[in-house]
Design a protein around this motif. Sequence first.
Motif, PDB file in Angstrom:
ATOM      1  N   PHE A 382       0.854  -1.192   0.000  1.00  0.00           N
ATOM      2  CA  PHE A 382       0.000   0.000   0.000  1.00  0.00           C
ATOM      3  C   PHE A 382       0.885   1.234   0.000  1.00  0.00           C
ATOM      4  O   PHE A 382       1.779   1.364   0.845  1.00  0.00           O
ATOM      5  N   VAL A 383       0.624   2.118  -0.925  1.00  0.00           N
ATOM      6  CA  VAL A 383       1.287   3.419  -0.928  1.00  0.00           C
ATOM      7  C   VAL A 383       0.190   4.467  -0.909  1.00  0.00           C
ATOM      8  O   VAL A 383      -0.666   4.493  -1.805  1.00  0.00           O
ATOM      9  N   GLY A 384       0.188   5.291   0.121  1.00  0.00           N
ATOM     10  CA  GLY A 384      -0.853   6.308   0.218  1.00  0.00           C
ATOM     11  C   GLY A 384      -0.899   6.895   1.602  1.00  0.00           C
ATOM     12  O   GLY A 384       0.039   6.746   2.397  1.00  0.00           O
ATOM     13  N   SER A 385      -2.001   7.565   1.903  1.00  0.00           N
ATOM     14  CA  SER A 385      -2.126   8.226   3.201  1.00  0.00           C
ATOM     15  C   SER A 385      -3.600   8.276   3.590  1.00  0.00           C
ATOM     16  O   SER A 385      -4.475   7.910   2.798  1.00  0.00           O
ATOM     17  N   ALA A 386      -3.841   8.721   4.794  1.00  0.00           N
ATOM     18  CA  ALA A 386      -5.220   8.834   5.276  1.00  0.00           C
ATOM     19  C   ALA A 386      -5.285   9.910   6.340  1.00  0.00           C
ATOM     20  O   ALA A 386      -4.274  10.293   6.923  1.00  0.00           O
ATOM     21  N   ILE A 387      -6.506  10.393   6.543  1.00  0.00           N
ATOM     22  CA  ILE A 387      -6.721  11.362   7.621  1.00  0.00           C
ATOM     23  C   ILE A 387      -8.037  11.010   8.292  1.00  0.00           C
ATOM     24  O   ILE A 387      -9.011  10.657   7.618  1.00  0.00           O
ATOM     25  N   SER A 388      -8.058  11.060   9.611  1.00  0.00           N
ATOM     26  CA  SER A 388      -9.355  10.925  10.263  1.00  0.00           C
ATOM     27  C   SER A 388      -9.609  12.194  11.047  1.00  0.00           C
ATOM     28  O   SER A 388      -8.731  12.723  11.738  1.00  0.00           O
ATOM     29  N   SER A 389     -10.813  12.699  10.864  1.00  0.00           N
ATOM     30  CA  SER A 389     -11.166  13.997  11.408  1.00  0.00           C
ATOM     31  C   SER A 389     -12.637  13.945  11.808  1.00  0.00           C
ATOM     32  O   SER A 389     -13.509  13.911  10.942  1.00  0.00           O
ATOM     33  N   TYR A 401      -2.033  -3.459  -3.263  1.00  0.00           N
ATOM     34  CA  TYR A 401      -1.982  -4.840  -3.767  1.00  0.00           C
ATOM     35  C   TYR A 401      -3.194  -5.182  -4.619  1.00  0.00           C
ATOM     36  O   TYR A 401      -3.164  -6.116  -5.409  1.00  0.00           O
ATOM     37  N   GLU A 402      -4.264  -4.405  -4.452  1.00  0.00           N
ATOM     38  CA  GLU A 402      -5.472  -4.652  -5.249  1.00  0.00           C
ATOM     39  C   GLU A 402      -5.375  -4.045  -6.652  1.00  0.00           C
ATOM     40  O   GLU A 402      -6.333  -4.084  -7.404  1.00  0.00           O
ATOM     41  N   ARG A 403      -4.201  -3.451  -6.912  1.00  0.00           N
ATOM     42  CA  ARG A 403      -3.947  -2.780  -8.203  1.00  0.00           C
ATOM     43  C   ARG A 403      -4.827  -1.546  -8.381  1.00  0.00           C
ATOM     44  O   ARG A 403      -5.171  -1.173  -9.494  1.00  0.00           O
ATOM     45  N   THR A 404      -5.224  -0.958  -7.274  1.00  0.00           N
ATOM     46  CA  THR A 404      -5.921   0.325  -7.335  1.00  0.00           C
ATOM     47  C   THR A 404      -4.856   1.390  -7.533  1.00  0.00           C
ATOM     48  O   THR A 404      -3.803   1.328  -6.913  1.00  0.00           O
ATOM     49  N   SER A 405      -5.110   2.349  -8.399  1.00  0.00           N
ATOM     50  CA  SER A 405      -4.155   3.442  -8.472  1.00  0.00           C
ATOM     51  C   SER A 405      -4.909   4.759  -8.404  1.00  0.00           C
ATOM     52  O   SER A 405      -5.941   4.940  -9.027  1.00  0.00           O
ATOM     53  N   HIS A 406      -4.385   5.651  -7.598  1.00  0.00           N
ATOM     54  CA  HIS A 406      -4.944   6.989  -7.432  1.00  0.00           C
ATOM     55  C   HIS A 406      -6.446   6.974  -7.150  1.00  0.00           C
ATOM     56  O   HIS A 406      -7.235   7.570  -7.856  1.00  0.00           O
ATOM     57  N   GLY A 407      -6.785   6.269  -6.101  1.00  0.00           N
ATOM     58  CA  GLY A 407      -8.192   6.209  -5.710  1.00  0.00           C
ATOM     59  C   GLY A 407      -8.430   6.895  -4.377  1.00  0.00           C
ATOM     60  O   GLY A 407      -7.514   7.125  -3.594  1.00  0.00           O
ATOM     61  N   TRP A 408      -9.680   7.254  -4.143  1.00  0.00           N
ATOM     62  CA  TRP A 408     -10.072   7.862  -2.872  1.00  0.00           C
ATOM     63  C   TRP A 408     -11.144   7.023  -2.214  1.00  0.00           C
ATOM     64  O   TRP A 408     -12.002   6.460  -2.897  1.00  0.00           O
ATOM     65  N   ARG A 409     -11.101   6.947  -0.892  1.00  0.00           N
ATOM     66  CA  ARG A 409     -12.164   6.284  -0.140  1.00  0.00           C
ATOM     67  C   ARG A 409     -12.527   7.212   1.010  1.00  0.00           C
ATOM     68  O   ARG A 409     -11.655   7.763   1.678  1.00  0.00           O
ATOM     69  N   LEU A 410     -13.822   7.366   1.211  1.00  0.00           N
ATOM     70  CA  LEU A 410     -14.294   8.232   2.299  1.00  0.00           C
ATOM     71  C   LEU A 410     -15.307   7.459   3.142  1.00  0.00           C
ATOM     72  O   LEU A 410     -16.236   6.853   2.591  1.00  0.00           O
ATOM     73  N   TYR A 411     -15.105   7.456   4.447  1.00  0.00           N
ATOM     74  CA  TYR A 411     -16.004   6.707   5.334  1.00  0.00           C
ATOM     75  C   TYR A 411     -16.546   7.616   6.433  1.00  0.00           C
ATOM     76  O   TYR A 411     -15.817   8.458   6.962  1.00  0.00           O
ATOM     77  N   ASP A 412     -17.823   7.404   6.751  1.00  0.00           N
ATOM     78  CA  ASP A 412     -18.404   8.030   7.940  1.00  0.00           C
ATOM     79  C   ASP A 412     -18.208   7.025   9.068  1.00  0.00           C
ATOM     80  O   ASP A 412     -18.973   6.067   9.204  1.00  0.00           O
ATOM     81  N   VAL A 413     -17.174   7.231   9.863  1.00  0.00           N
ATOM     82  CA  VAL A 413     -16.791   6.193  10.825  1.00  0.00           C
ATOM     83  C   VAL A 413     -17.733   6.121  12.028  1.00  0.00           C
ATOM     84  O   VAL A 413     -17.679   5.162  12.789  1.00  0.00           O
ATOM     85  N   ARG A 414     -18.601   7.135  12.165  1.00  0.00           N
ATOM     86  CA  ARG A 414     -19.576   7.038  13.258  1.00  0.00           C
ATOM     87  C   ARG A 414     -20.698   6.078  12.888  1.00  0.00           C
ATOM     88  O   ARG A 414     -21.077   5.217  13.667  1.00  0.00           O
ATOM     89  N   SER A 415     -21.222   6.220  11.667  1.00  0.00           N
ATOM     90  CA  SER A 415     -22.325   5.336  11.275  1.00  0.00           C
ATOM     91  C   SER A 415     -21.803   4.040  10.656  1.00  0.00           C
ATOM     92  O   SER A 415     -22.529   3.061  10.560  1.00  0.00           O
ATOM     93  N   ASP A 416     -20.545   4.027  10.252  1.00  0.00           N
ATOM     94  CA  ASP A 416     -19.981   2.859   9.562  1.00  0.00           C
ATOM     95  C   ASP A 416     -18.572   2.579  10.095  1.00  0.00           C
ATOM     96  O   ASP A 416     -17.579   2.713   9.384  1.00  0.00           O
ATOM     97  N   PRO A 417     -18.478   2.177  11.378  1.00  0.00           N
ATOM     98  CA  PRO A 417     -17.139   1.997  11.968  1.00  0.00           C
ATOM     99  C   PRO A 417     -16.315   0.909  11.280  1.00  0.00           C
ATOM    100  O   PRO A 417     -15.087   0.933  11.333  1.00  0.00           O
ATOM    101  N   GLY A 418     -16.987  -0.036  10.625  1.00  0.00           N
ATOM    102  CA  GLY A 418     -16.257  -1.090   9.919  1.00  0.00           C
ATOM    103  C   GLY A 418     -15.704  -0.637   8.576  1.00  0.00           C
ATOM    104  O   GLY A 418     -14.994  -1.391   7.912  1.00  0.00           O
ATOM    105  N   GLU A 419     -16.047   0.585   8.156  1.00  0.00           N
ATOM    106  CA  GLU A 419     -15.522   1.174   6.908  1.00  0.00           C
ATOM    107  C   GLU A 419     -15.847   0.309   5.688  1.00  0.00           C
ATOM    108  O   GLU A 419     -14.966  -0.151   4.965  1.00  0.00           O
ATOM    109  N   HIS A 420     -17.141   0.112   5.471  1.00  0.00           N
ATOM    110  CA  HIS A 420     -17.561  -0.689   4.318  1.00  0.00           C
ATOM    111  C   HIS A 420     -18.304   0.127   3.268  1.00  0.00           C
ATOM    112  O   HIS A 420     -18.500  -0.322   2.152  1.00  0.00           O
TER     113      HIS A 420
END
Length: 474
Positions: A382-389, A401-420
Amino acid sequence: MQLPADTRIFGAMKRSFGMVLLALAAAVSPMSGCAPERPPNIVLIVIDTLRADHLSHYGYGRPTAPALDGFAETATLFTDCTSPAPWTVPSVASVMTGLHPARHRLHRMGFALPEDLVTVAEVLRDGGWQTAAVSFNPYIRPDFGFDQGFDLFEDHRGKFGASPDVAEMVHWVDTWLTEDPPQPFFLYLQPMNVHGPYKVPKEARRVLLGRPPSRRFKYFGEPMRAIMRKGRLDLREQVDPAYVESLIDQYDTAVRYTTDQVARIFALLSSRGLFDNTLIILTADHGEELFDHGGFNHGTSMHRELLHVPLYVKMPGQREASQISTPVSLLDLFPTILDVAGLQSRPHVDGRSMLPVLDDPSSAAGLDPRSLVYQCKWQKHFVGSAISSGRFKLVKIISNYERTSHGWRLYDVRSDPGEHIDLAENQSEVLERLRREMDRAISQNEEPQGPKPEDRRHLLATDHERLRALGYVE
Ligand SMILES: [Zn+2]
């Protein structure tokens, strides 16, 4: 977190730092009722690969840490502690230096922690502490600069096969304590049984959790290897649920076995009358994915199962349990340890001291909210970064490893703590705001002129078999 860019701690500062006269004030904690008169001993235990949510004290259904119940009754439990990186090398470098990975830049296996950085062990040794470490992780050893500040550093010792058993570490501590080391001391321990292949002695496996693995069970066998090494995501559907169940059984058993052994270390301290006046910190460098998001191992994503680590802090003299839910980071350990030690002079660090909330847990509510930034540059993983705020967490994927390149993922960790549930498509304003904050924090702290980790990969050649057994190399 906001990483201040205005501080340069490198080079000359480190050289002069050792000359600063450090105050040797004893720690004073209102929780203790009476202040210890001697500077405290400090024990920092980093259980490699221990995810918080597989511990009974963090709500896990299985009794994975009953031997630590007594310890937990005299400690503060931080329910939301994260590592700034999802794997060992950058995470432990951050524990040792208090610096964010963007600043220490130690992101690769076989590279060394730069000599110019100031470690917590160096500050404590300069302040009068006897410093000792035992690490069974093959990358956390003197060859790679992690012995900076330690009077004594016992490394993994094994040349082939998996890491030594944590019971050997307990034996080492017993012998060391029997020799009556000068006090105050700082002891750093990093056991490896919870790291794949989740080894525990045969006799222990029979009496602990879950079922022993079937003969066909192989850690990092197929299809795990094909998914993680070759990006064969189509094989995820072929992963047998019984295999994952067995994997979790082996992981939990290793957690149970390790916590039993850690409790023996606490008993050794108690039997010598050392437990009470010791600051004890029990944590982990990162977690482990057990197919939560279709993967295994660690260093492979920024999901919570890899970043959320346990954190117990027992202050000197602490007699009661406490719980703090304010988000904290492993970066906070460095300033907290020095505050408890009473050492006033220190280099710049990126964390903030937890001493005020340890002294008065009710003050946690008044802390300034902050964002926490994570970084990983493990090629092919994995090459990348994250921020939780607050309620959101943004992940920037450059490659994985999933061969994703230059992707973004955004999670509402209060309603979705499992990040799905990925909200990147429909929360563009939040994404943009967090993207700016994260990029600013990282770019302000990258130090092109700062100390550079030195390439010592040639030292790994003799360890190939061992590293293969741990799943680090093919
Ligand atoms: Zn690790």
